[in-house]
Design a protein around this motif. Structure first.
Motif, PDB file in Angstrom:
ATOM      1  N   ILE A   9       0.896  -1.475  -0.474  1.00  0.00           N
ATOM      2  CA  ILE A   9      -0.056  -0.481  -0.210  1.00  0.00           C
ATOM      3  C   ILE A   9       1.035   0.868   0.189  1.00  0.00           C
ATOM      4  CG2 ILE A   9      -1.235   1.265   1.609  1.00  0.00           C
ATOM      5  CD1 ILE A   9      -2.662  -1.087   2.291  1.00  0.00           C
ATOM      6  N   GLN A  10       0.150   2.404  -0.900  1.00  0.00           N
ATOM      7  CA  GLN A  10       1.352   3.403  -0.297  1.00  0.00           C
ATOM      8  C   GLN A  10       1.686   4.002   1.050  1.00  0.00           C
ATOM      9  OE1 GLN A  10       0.021   6.529  -2.544  1.00  0.00           O
ATOM     10  NE2 GLN A  10       1.348   7.982  -3.128  1.00  0.00           N
ATOM     11  N   THR A  11       2.668   4.197   1.311  1.00  0.00           N
ATOM     12  CA  THR A  11       2.625   5.254   2.501  1.00  0.00           C
ATOM     13  C   THR A  11       2.613   6.141   3.238  1.00  0.00           C
ATOM     14  OG1 THR A  11       5.236   4.729   1.906  1.00  0.00           O
ATOM     15  CG2 THR A  11       3.968   5.486   4.115  1.00  0.00           C
ATOM     16  N   GLY A  13       0.383   9.938   0.397  1.00  0.00           N
ATOM     17  CA  GLY A  13      -0.122  10.158  -0.774  1.00  0.00           C
ATOM     18  C   GLY A  13      -1.566  10.179  -1.654  1.00  0.00           C
ATOM     19  N   ARG A  14      -1.916  10.252  -1.725  1.00  0.00           N
ATOM     20  CA  ARG A  14      -3.256  10.641  -3.273  1.00  0.00           C
ATOM     21  C   ARG A  14      -4.036   8.534  -2.749  1.00  0.00           C
ATOM     22  NH1 ARG A  14      -5.706  14.038  -5.420  1.00  0.00           N
ATOM     23  NH2 ARG A  14      -4.124  15.865  -5.912  1.00  0.00           N
ATOM     24  N   LEU A  15      -3.027   7.720  -2.745  1.00  0.00           N
ATOM     25  CA  LEU A  15      -3.592   6.398  -2.788  1.00  0.00           C
ATOM     26  C   LEU A  15      -4.167   5.979  -1.335  1.00  0.00           C
ATOM     27  CD1 LEU A  15      -1.761   4.602  -5.531  1.00  0.00           C
ATOM     28  CD2 LEU A  15      -3.929   4.927  -5.927  1.00  0.00           C
ATOM     29  N   LEU A  51       4.557   1.914   1.107  1.00  0.00           N
ATOM     30  CA  LEU A  51       5.810   1.731   0.209  1.00  0.00           C
ATOM     31  C   LEU A  51       5.593   2.755  -1.266  1.00  0.00           C
ATOM     32  CD1 LEU A  51       5.898  -2.382  -1.346  1.00  0.00           C
ATOM     33  CD2 LEU A  51       7.444  -1.348   0.289  1.00  0.00           C
ATOM     34  N   ARG A  52       6.612   3.571  -1.229  1.00  0.00           N
ATOM     35  CA  ARG A  52       6.233   4.131  -2.391  1.00  0.00           C
ATOM     36  C   ARG A  52       5.462   3.897  -3.434  1.00  0.00           C
ATOM     37  NH1 ARG A  52      10.549   8.889  -4.620  1.00  0.00           N
ATOM     38  NH2 ARG A  52       8.347   8.919  -5.388  1.00  0.00           N
ATOM     39  N   ASP A  53       4.495   4.052  -4.048  1.00  0.00           N
ATOM     40  CA  ASP A  53       4.231   3.713  -5.616  1.00  0.00           C
ATOM     41  C   ASP A  53       4.490   3.050  -6.626  1.00  0.00           C
ATOM     42  OD1 ASP A  53       4.310   5.942  -6.256  1.00  0.00           O
ATOM     43  OD2 ASP A  53       2.348   6.339  -7.121  1.00  0.00           O
ATOM     44  N   ASP A  54       6.124   3.817  -6.899  1.00  0.00           N
ATOM     45  CA  ASP A  54       6.908   3.685  -7.174  1.00  0.00           C
ATOM     46  C   ASP A  54       7.346   2.046  -7.053  1.00  0.00           C
ATOM     47  OD1 ASP A  54       7.997   6.609  -8.670  1.00  0.00           O
ATOM     48  OD2 ASP A  54       6.653   6.690  -6.812  1.00  0.00           O
ATOM     49  N   ASP A  55       7.088   2.113  -6.060  1.00  0.00           N
ATOM     50  CA  ASP A  55       7.945   0.527  -5.851  1.00  0.00           C
ATOM     51  C   ASP A  55       6.986  -0.395  -6.217  1.00  0.00           C
ATOM     52  OD1 ASP A  55      10.803   2.183  -6.258  1.00  0.00           O
ATOM     53  OD2 ASP A  55       9.992   2.712  -3.636  1.00  0.00           O
ATOM     54  N   GLU A  72      -2.475   2.483 -12.424  1.00  0.00           N
ATOM     55  CA  GLU A  72      -2.996   2.199 -13.161  1.00  0.00           C
ATOM     56  C   GLU A  72      -2.176   2.934 -14.277  1.00  0.00           C
ATOM     57  OE1 GLU A  72      -6.698   2.051 -15.277  1.00  0.00           O
ATOM     58  OE2 GLU A  72      -6.407   0.287 -16.641  1.00  0.00           O
ATOM     59  N   ASN A  73      -1.745   3.678 -14.362  1.00  0.00           N
ATOM     60  CA  ASN A  73      -0.762   4.616 -14.416  1.00  0.00           C
ATOM     61  C   ASN A  73       0.679   4.150 -14.444  1.00  0.00           C
ATOM     62  OD1 ASN A  73      -1.624   5.955 -12.574  1.00  0.00           O
ATOM     63  ND2 ASN A  73      -0.130   7.435 -12.737  1.00  0.00           N
ATOM     64  N   GLU A  74       0.763   4.062 -13.201  1.00  0.00           N
ATOM     65  CA  GLU A  74       1.967   3.262 -12.445  1.00  0.00           C
ATOM     66  C   GLU A  74       2.614   2.014 -12.915  1.00  0.00           C
ATOM     67  OE1 GLU A  74       3.872   6.308 -11.077  1.00  0.00           O
ATOM     68  OE2 GLU A  74       5.564   4.705 -11.510  1.00  0.00           O
TER      69      GLU A  74
HETATM   70  N1  LIG Z   1      -4.691  14.631  -9.175  1.00  0.00           N
HETATM   71  C1  LIG Z   1      -4.824  13.184  -9.024  1.00  0.00           C
HETATM   72  N2  LIG Z   1      -6.565  12.654  -9.488  1.00  0.00           N
HETATM   73  C2  LIG Z   1      -6.869  11.784  -9.265  1.00  0.00           C
HETATM   74  N3  LIG Z   1      -6.025  11.197  -9.046  1.00  0.00           N
HETATM   75  C3  LIG Z   1      -4.004  11.439  -9.021  1.00  0.00           C
HETATM   76  C4  LIG Z   1      -4.071  12.680  -8.971  1.00  0.00           C
HETATM   77  N4  LIG Z   1      -2.716  12.740  -8.481  1.00  0.00           N
HETATM   78  C5  LIG Z   1      -2.552  11.576  -8.990  1.00  0.00           C
HETATM   79  N5  LIG Z   1      -3.451  10.651  -8.838  1.00  0.00           N
HETATM   80  C6  LIG Z   1      -3.626   9.450  -9.028  1.00  0.00           C
HETATM   81  O1  LIG Z   1      -2.655   8.748  -7.873  1.00  0.00           O
HETATM   82  C7  LIG Z   1      -1.298   7.920  -7.925  1.00  0.00           C
HETATM   83  C8  LIG Z   1      -0.507   8.904  -6.869  1.00  0.00           C
HETATM   84  O2  LIG Z   1      -0.185  10.085  -7.084  1.00  0.00           O
HETATM   85  P1  LIG Z   1       0.633  10.451  -5.657  1.00  0.00           P
HETATM   86  O3  LIG Z   1       0.619  11.717  -6.036  1.00  0.00           O
HETATM   87  O4  LIG Z   1       0.304  10.225  -4.465  1.00  0.00           O
HETATM   88  O5  LIG Z   1       2.275   9.911  -6.015  1.00  0.00           O
HETATM   89  P2  LIG Z   1       3.772  10.174  -5.268  1.00  0.00           P
HETATM   90  O6  LIG Z   1       3.800  11.516  -5.092  1.00  0.00           O
HETATM   91  O7  LIG Z   1       4.270   9.486  -7.070  1.00  0.00           O
HETATM   92  O8  LIG Z   1       3.771   9.465  -4.460  1.00  0.00           O
HETATM   93  P3  LIG Z   1       4.677   8.330  -4.049  1.00  0.00           P
HETATM   94  O9  LIG Z   1       5.694   9.796  -3.075  1.00  0.00           O
HETATM   95  O10 LIG Z   1       4.495   7.260  -3.281  1.00  0.00           O
HETATM   96  O11 LIG Z   1       5.864   8.249  -4.642  1.00  0.00           O
HETATM   97  C9  LIG Z   1      -1.577   8.330  -9.105  1.00  0.00           C
HETATM   98  O12 LIG Z   1       0.186   7.577  -9.277  1.00  0.00           O
HETATM   99  C10 LIG Z   1      -2.229   8.560 -10.336  1.00  0.00           C
HETATM  100  O13 LIG Z   1      -2.193   7.600  -9.633  1.00  0.00           O
END
Ligand SMILES: Nc1ncnc2c1ncn2[C@@H]1O[C@H](COP(=O)(O)OP(=O)(O)OP(=O)(O)O)[C@@H](O)[C@H]1O
Ligand SMILES: O=P(O)(O)OC[C@H]1O[C@H](OP(=O)(O)OP(=O)(O)O)[C@H](O)[C@@H]1O
Ligand SMILES: [Mg+2]
Length: 286
Positions: A9-11, A13-15, A51-55, A72-74
């Motif tokens: 799970i993302q530590t 951030g947005r998820l 974890l960070r979503d990238d990982d 899904e983008n990641e």
């Molecule tokens: N504005 C948005 N609206 C909806 N979904 C988003 C938005 N921005 C990002 N996301 C979705 O949420 C995911 C995580 O976004 P976030 O900004 O938390 O990523 P991050 O900065 O890469 O976090 P991490 O620190 O875990 O690497 C994105 O990969 C995307 O799928």
């Protein structure tokens, strides 16, 4: 073999919040402490790794985690050997190309020879190749939208949701390359024991998802209006009818879509319904 499933799970951030809510709504007691990066569920055979979503895609592909929640983008960017076990419906966004607002856009050929800033070079490269465009990809890990304004790039390729970040940076979206939402990904080679735990988790998630946007409705109806009112309530199957102590009246129970709510209520009142109660539904199991 341990009979437990490991979820990534993302530590933060947005998820994170929606992922935790999903697990808690599935009746799984999982907590996250400030600096706790592994947590064990109280009442379900599950451990969570934060974890960070990238990982997350690689962690799942390597089998360090069995499943994970990621955009899904990641997942597309990392292109690891994982499968989508369930689409989750939150964090909806798109990956788009955007250019300065003041520039004309003739079509994808605009990008020929241009410099594009992005955090998603793999997806962008594929798109450019498919369109026979040669452009320079400049990878930056955040604040992508400021790149054209500071002379770092001619265009950007990044996440768009409401579009307000583009507007604030005087950019316009010109190509939507992919649509994305959060997905539950899984390692394709789970043991039968882990697959069984995943199936149970998916069953619970589906019960929660089914209840989303739905309300339980109770109403008193005059018996001679039952048929008319039933036709206004599509319900799960047929609405439940219970006779009331009051002669000539029944209590009717059904499920309605939240979106149709006010319209249906108006029509029910017109048709003679009284004492209408609308109640949230937590889970729906068929
Ligand atoms: N504005 C948005 N609206 C909806 N979904 C988003 C938005 N921005 C990002 N996301 C979705 O949420 C995911 C995580 O976004 P976030 O900004 O938390 O990523 P991050 O900065 O890469 O976090 P991490 O620190 O875990 O690497 C994105 O990969 C995307 O799928
Ligand atoms: O179209 P919008 O609704 O404006 O959303 C798009 C923005 O949201 C995300 O950034 P976030 O807000 O997560 O900030 P960060 O990436 O800088 O952390 C993404 O990287 C975009 O910049
Ligand atoms: Mg990230």
């Amino acid at each position: 073999m341990e009979n437990k499933i490991k979820i990534a799970i993302q530590t933060k951030g947005r998820l994170n919040e929606d992922s935790m809510n999903l697990i808690n709504e599935a009746g799984i007691g999982l907590s996250i402490g400030k600096r706790v990066l592994v947590s064990t569920a109280k009442n379900f055979p599950m451990d969570a790794l934060f974890l960070r979503d990238d990982d997350i895609p690689q962690t799942v592909a390597d089998g360090v985690a069995d499943i994970g929640v990621v955009g899904e983008n990641e997942m597309a960017e990392k292109d690891e050997n994982v499968v989508i076990a369930k689409r989750l419906g939150f964090s909806k966004c798109r990956l788009s190309l955007a250019i300065p607002k003041s520039m004309d856009y003739p079509g994808v050929e605009f990008f020929e020879g241009k410099k594009i800033a992005t955090s998603y070079p793999v997806i962008l490269k594929k798109f450019l190749e498919e369109n026979n465009i040669k452009a320079e990809i400049h990878v930056i890990s955040g604040s992508v939208e400021i790149a054209p304004g500071i002379g770092l790039a001619d265009a950007i390729f990044d996440i768009v949701s409401s579009g307000s970040t583009l507007v604030s940076n005087r950019l316009k979206e010109v190509e939507v390359v992919m649509k994305s939402e959060a997905v539950l990904i899984a390692n394709p080679n789970l043991s039968p024991e882990k697959q069984e735990i995943l199936d149970e988790l998916i069953f619970r998630i589906e019960s929660v998802q089914r209840a989303e946007g739905k309300k339980y409705i109770l109403l008193n109806v005059p018996n001679e209006k039952i048929n008319e009112i039933v036709s206004l309530l599509p319900g799960m199957k047929a609405p439940t009818l219970v006779p009331l102590a009051k002669e000539g009246w029944s209590s009717m129970h059904s499920v309605i879509e939240e979106d149709d709510f006010w319209e249906v209520i108006g029509r029910l009142k017109k048709a003679g319904a009284e004492g209408i109660l609308v109640i949230p539904i937590e889970k729906m199991i068929f």
